[in-house]
Design a protein around this motif. Structure first.
Motif: not given
Length: 280
Positions: A168-177, A205-215, A234-240
């Motif tokens: 189980r990944a308790v916390r995972a992060g991927w970071y670039n500019p 992404w560019d100071e906008q946050t997108y969140a997964a709606q489900d698993t 997120g603020p720019w719309g929805s993508l599936d």
């Protein structure tokens, strides 16, 4: 109090089911244990262990060793990927039962590659009980500047817990500019095709946050992974998105969008051509 001491320099052999290419150093036999002298060298599977400790005849051990492996690819048969490579050093500390020891250790690799994720700066730590039959315990890993499928990233961090053939990944992060991805999930490698679930999952992404709606559900095999749904809002719309992504950078993807601003993606690939609108 019987004691027998010997200096040994052995070629290929087997010790309690474990094969080795070379064993060299000081050994002392007591009535209740075998003592491994300081600086004892054991070479197996292209990896060098140098340390000391004791193995009790009552089926317990206490051994510490510094480890050096010039080519991690020799350990491919013990992991589920075929592109496991690099040069690593670290330490390992074994305690508990000889047939199923508890293991603590740390690794530093330079360079290091797994799948198509490559870096010149990898570090990890682990503390696992019952290592041979049902390993369980915390794992920490960190990648410095890396490339993954041709995409550069500043750092990757992982904090997890192993439980047998799953983690189980308790916390995972991927970071670039420009893009940061953070989340948690569960992976089960008890099968040839490995299921991976992720939730929560947030993309900034560019100071906008997108969140997964489900698993988010993926299946990993030796050449890539399939995912049935990756829905973010997120603020720019929805993508599936759904489809397949191979480790050799080939992909076959489908996208559904709703109220997604066209210029968000268009400007990334065609910055000199102005195109605006809303995709549905």
């Amino acid at each position: 109090d019987l004691r027998i001491r010997a200096d040994v320099d052995l070629g290929p052999g087997v010790f309690d089911r474990y094969r080795f290419q070379r064993a060299s150093g000081s050994l002392a036999a007591r009535a209740d244990s075998l003592v491994v002298g300081e600086g004892f060298i054991l070479e197996t599977n292209g990896t060098r262990f140098e340390g000391d400790g004791a193995i009790a005849f009552s089926d317990s051990l206490d051994l510490y060793a510094n480890v050096f492996c010039p080519d991690l690819s020799v350990w491919d048969p013990f992991v589920f990927v075929d592109s496991f490579s690099g040069e690593a050093s670290g330490y390992i500390y074994l305690t508990g039962r000889t047939k199923d020891p508890d293991v603590e250790g740390a690794i530093q690799a330079n360079p290091f590659r797994v799948f198509n994720l490559s870096t010149d700066d990898f570090g990890g730590r682990f503390t696992l009980s019952r290592f041979l039959t049902h390993p369980s315990g915390p794992v920490l890993a960190r990648w410095g500047r890396s490339t993954a499928w041709g995409v550069a990233t500043d750092s990757i961090a992982l904090q997890g817990d192993v439980d047998g053939r799953s983690a189980r990944a308790v916390r995972a992060g991927w970071y670039n500019p420009s893009v940061n991805v953070e989340g948690a999930g569960l992976v089960d490698w008890s099968q040839d095709q490995i299921p991976l679930t992720l939730f929560p999952l947030n993309v900034r992404w560019d100071e906008q946050t997108y969140a997964a709606q489900d698993t988010v559900r993926l299946v990993i095999d030796s050449s890539g992974f399939d995912f049935s749904s990756l829905a973010v809002t997120g603020p720019w719309g929805s993508l599936d998105a759904r489809g397949r992504f191979d480790f050799d950078t080939e992909m076959d993807l489908e996208f559904d969008v709703e109220k997604f601003r066209v210029e968000v993606l268009w400007s990334r690939f065609f910055p000199r051509i102005d195109l605006r609108g809303m995709a549905r």
